[in-house]
Write a protein that holds these residues in place. Structure first.
Motif, PDB file in Angstrom:
ATOM      1  N   UNK A 295       0.724  -1.848  -0.053  1.00 19.29           N
ATOM      2  CA  UNK A 295       0.144  -0.315   0.075  1.00 19.29           C
ATOM      3  C   UNK A 295       0.691   1.472  -0.087  1.00 19.29           C
ATOM      4  N   UNK A 296       2.039   1.649   0.946  1.00 20.19           N
ATOM      5  CA  UNK A 296       2.745   2.581   1.184  1.00 20.19           C
ATOM      6  C   UNK A 296       3.726   2.942  -0.547  1.00 20.19           C
ATOM      7  N   UNK A 297       3.583   1.867  -1.039  1.00 22.04           N
ATOM      8  CA  UNK A 297       4.370   1.555  -2.754  1.00 22.04           C
ATOM      9  C   UNK A 297       3.364   2.494  -3.235  1.00 22.04           C
ATOM     10  N   UNK A 298       2.066   1.559  -3.513  1.00 20.42           N
ATOM     11  CA  UNK A 298       1.612   2.730  -4.230  1.00 20.42           C
ATOM     12  C   UNK A 298       1.484   4.058  -4.205  1.00 20.42           C
ATOM     13  N   UNK A 299       0.922   3.837  -3.309  1.00 23.77           N
ATOM     14  CA  UNK A 299       0.928   5.622  -2.152  1.00 23.77           C
ATOM     15  C   UNK A 299       1.497   6.541  -2.544  1.00 23.77           C
ATOM     16  N   UNK A 300       3.137   6.106  -2.668  1.00 24.09           N
ATOM     17  CA  UNK A 300       3.957   6.620  -3.387  1.00 24.09           C
ATOM     18  C   UNK A 300       3.626   7.553  -4.268  1.00 24.09           C
ATOM     19  N   UNK A 301       3.219   6.403  -5.432  1.00 19.43           N
ATOM     20  CA  UNK A 301       3.453   6.527  -6.700  1.00 19.43           C
ATOM     21  C   UNK A 301       1.883   6.823  -7.099  1.00 19.43           C
ATOM     22  N   UNK A 302       1.266   6.879  -7.030  1.00 18.76           N
ATOM     23  CA  UNK A 302      -0.400   7.016  -7.262  1.00 18.76           C
ATOM     24  C   UNK A 302      -0.651   8.035  -8.279  1.00 18.76           C
ATOM     25  N   UNK A 303      -0.336   8.864  -8.676  1.00 20.43           N
ATOM     26  CA  UNK A 303      -0.136   9.848  -9.754  1.00 20.43           C
ATOM     27  C   UNK A 303       0.778   8.959 -11.235  1.00 20.43           C
ATOM     28  N   UNK A 304       0.866   7.778 -10.917  1.00 22.95           N
ATOM     29  CA  UNK A 304       0.972   7.121 -11.853  1.00 22.95           C
ATOM     30  C   UNK A 304       0.143   5.751 -12.515  1.00 22.95           C
ATOM     31  N   UNK A 305      -0.407   5.906 -11.276  1.00 19.43           N
ATOM     32  CA  UNK A 305      -1.710   4.760 -11.754  1.00 19.43           C
ATOM     33  C   UNK A 305      -2.681   4.847 -12.718  1.00 19.43           C
ATOM     34  N   UNK A 306      -3.085   3.698 -12.704  1.00 23.90           N
ATOM     35  CA  UNK A 306      -3.830   3.104 -13.602  1.00 23.90           C
ATOM     36  C   UNK A 306      -5.778   3.414 -12.844  1.00 23.90           C
ATOM     37  N   UNK A 307      -7.118   3.972 -13.784  1.00 28.79           N
ATOM     38  CA  UNK A 307      -7.741   3.832 -13.269  1.00 28.79           C
ATOM     39  C   UNK A 307      -8.351   3.045 -12.114  1.00 28.79           C
TER      40      UNK A 307
END
Length: 321
Positions: A295-307
């Motif tokens: 979760x922390x890794x995903x939050x750190x790159x949240x601006x790059x995530x697909x919908x």
């Protein structure tokens, strides 16, 4: 000192790839791209600053200078610049290009450079910064098709055949690891191994090789791999093993799952939806610390995530409140 202008016809033809030898005949005279080493250094620096790595590679392969030792040192970086330009096949060929005056780049590679190049050819990521060996940050190189794994293995073994220092330092570590990884891909694909957590953990010290293994799996096999891996992580029979994880193990698992979730290849979409569903239904960060790191890794790159990944992240965040 007479220095060619950047719009000099011979220099321009070299930079554009129209002249690979750095020679031309003009008005009945043979003209050679021969420059003082200080000029070569200045051009190299300017082309690097402008991120013109393909042009830089062409220039270094064609230019000549009286200071052959220093020029050779700069030419040894051509495979690196080709990788920066996304020309991985050109980089592999460049290792073994030689002239009558010098042996090939492969002969002079240090073990550290060898490892760096193998990781780059496998993952498509390169060390950032001015020193590729000292850098601890890796970034994606220019978009391009990575070479086949079999070609990388052949390249690695060929380098070790030319370079005894690399051979003594790396064999059997890196080359054997590549061979073992390819064998694992074949075994997973054709024999359907029944557990994968131990396989994933075996690559902890060589995460790049795990990603290579992952990228070598076809759509159906990848689905089996991720399905069984999640079963291993959540299964009661592995609870005792999971509790013995070190903190770095938890981070490693979270990082690998994030790598899968962010895989942009269309062939992974079905598997990712399955993974999202299983993770969401079994999301208990207090019991599984690797979930926290994911979760922390995903939050750190949240601006790059697909919908869809954003929706998954929002859902698991709500599970914590």
């Amino acid at each position: 000192m007479d220095v060619r202008a950047w719009d000099d016809p011979l220099l321009v033809s070299v930079l554009k790839g129209q002249n690979v030898k750095g020679e031309r005949h003009h008005r009945g005279k043979r003209e050679v791209l021969h420059e003082p080493v200080v000029v070569v250094e200045a051009r190299v620096q300017k082309l690097k600053e402008e991120n013109k790595f393909r042009e830089l590679s062409r220039y270094l392969r064609a230019v000549r200078s009286d200071n052959k030792v220093q020029l050779r040192s700069m030419k040894d970086h051509v495979p690196f610049y080709l990788c920066k330009a996304g020309d991985y096949f050109g980089a592999m060929n460049c290792f073994f290009a030689s002239s009558s005056q010098t042996c090939c780049v492969a002969c002079r590679l240090s073990p550290a450079h060898f490892v760096m190049y193998m990781k780059t050819l496998v993952t498509g990521r390169m060390p950032a910064g001015s020193d590729p060996i000292l850098s601890t940050q890796w970034e994606a190189a220019k978009d391009s098709n990575l070479p086949k794994k079999s070609d990388v293995i052949k390249c690695a073994l060929r380098i070790m055949n030319w370079n005894i220092t690399v051979f003594m330092d790396q064999y059997p570590r890196q080359a054997l690891l590549l061979l073992v990884t390819q064998a694992l891909i074949d075994r997973i694909t054709y024999r359907r191994m029944m557990t994968f957590l131990s396989v994933v953990m075996a690559f902890k010290e060589n995460a790049w090789a795990l990603r290579w293994l992952y990228n070598g799996l076809g759509p159906e096999t990848l689905h089996v791999f991720m399905s069984v891996l999640l079963d291993d992580l959540y299964s009661e029979r592995n609870t005792h093993f999971t509790r013995k994880f070190e903190l770095s193990d938890e981070q490693y698992i979270g990082d690998f799952l994030c790598y899968h979730i962010q895989d942009p290849r269309p062939m992974t979409y079905g598997t990712k939806r399955y993974v999202f569903d299983v993770l969401h239904k079994n999301w208990h960060e207090r019991d599984y610390l690797w979930q926290y790191y994911l979760r922390m890794i995903l939050q750190q790159c949240s601006h790059e995530l697909e919908p869809e990944t954003h929706r998954f992240l929002d859902a698991i965040k709500r599970r914590n409140y």
